[in-house]
Enzyme design. Sequence first.
Site, short mmCIF file in Angstrom:
data_model
loop_
_atom_site.label_atom_id
_atom_site.label_comp_id
_atom_site.label_asym_id
_atom_site.label_seq_id
_atom_site.Cartn_x
_atom_site.Cartn_y
_atom_site.Cartn_z
N ASP A 232 25.52 12.24 47.60
CA ASP A 232 26.89 11.86 47.96
C ASP A 232 27.84 13.04 47.85
O ASP A 232 27.93 13.68 46.80
CB ASP A 232 27.37 10.70 47.07
CG ASP A 232 26.46 9.48 47.18
OD1 ASP A 232 25.80 9.33 48.23
OD2 ASP A 232 26.41 8.69 46.23
N ASP B 212 22.12 17.18 45.81
CA ASP B 212 22.85 15.96 45.52
C ASP B 212 23.02 15.21 46.85
O ASP B 212 22.98 15.83 47.92
CB ASP B 212 24.21 16.36 44.92
CG ASP B 212 25.11 15.19 44.66
OD1 ASP B 212 24.60 14.12 44.28
OD2 ASP B 212 26.33 15.36 44.83
N LYS C 4 29.58 18.04 41.77
CA LYS C 4 30.12 17.61 40.48
C LYS C 4 29.65 18.54 39.37
O LYS C 4 28.60 19.17 39.49
CB LYS C 4 29.61 16.19 40.13
CG LYS C 4 30.37 15.06 40.78
CD LYS C 4 29.95 13.76 40.10
CE LYS C 4 30.49 12.55 40.83
NZ LYS C 4 30.02 11.30 40.21
MG LIG Z 1 27.94 14.08 44.64
#
Ligand SMILES: [Mg+2]
Length: 185
Positions: A14, A12, A138
């Site tokens: 961010d 991922d 997340k």
């Molecule tokens: Mg992220």
Amino acid sequence: MQKMAKKCVFLDRDGVLIEDVGYLKNPENIIIMENSFGALRTLKDAGFLLIIVTNQAGVSKGLLSVEEVGKVNKKLLSIYELNGIHIDDLYFCPHHKDGTVEPYNISCSCRKPETGMVDRGIEKFDIDVKNSFMVGDKDSDILLAKNSGMKSFYIKNDMYEHDKNIIPDYTVSSLKEAAEIISSL
Ligand SMILES: [Mg+2]
Ligand SMILES: [Zn+2]
């Protein structure tokens, strides 16, 4: 000699490689995670491909353009390249079903936890998915790993709500910790 399928760490963007500042438009505002340099080197040394997969639904909402996302991504890859780290590929999903900007306001097969971006990497690089990993911050990253048949690393954070019923294979405090575990397996 039989050609070995490659293993990969899907990353991922961010909150994992750079600070999650939300709808990042300007490459000048990239805040890179200092510990990502060593972590990515560790993974490369262990023989992994590195592929970034990032949802950028802000495009579908009119909050940033595909060009702006592209500039930020290009800058990020160049920073790593200058530090001797080659990122093998990067895919982003500009879509969201509740978006307002055509043609991005659709329900797509590439928005995490859907597997479109990972499938693209698997196809292009002949990746051995069972021996590959996803690192994210997340629940959608954990679910993506499950949907793709990879092991998941969840980086603990207070920024996003985490559903206790969505259980990652590993919970870690940073990408560095994930890289240390992956390289020791
Ligand atoms: Mg992220
Ligand atoms: Zn998409």
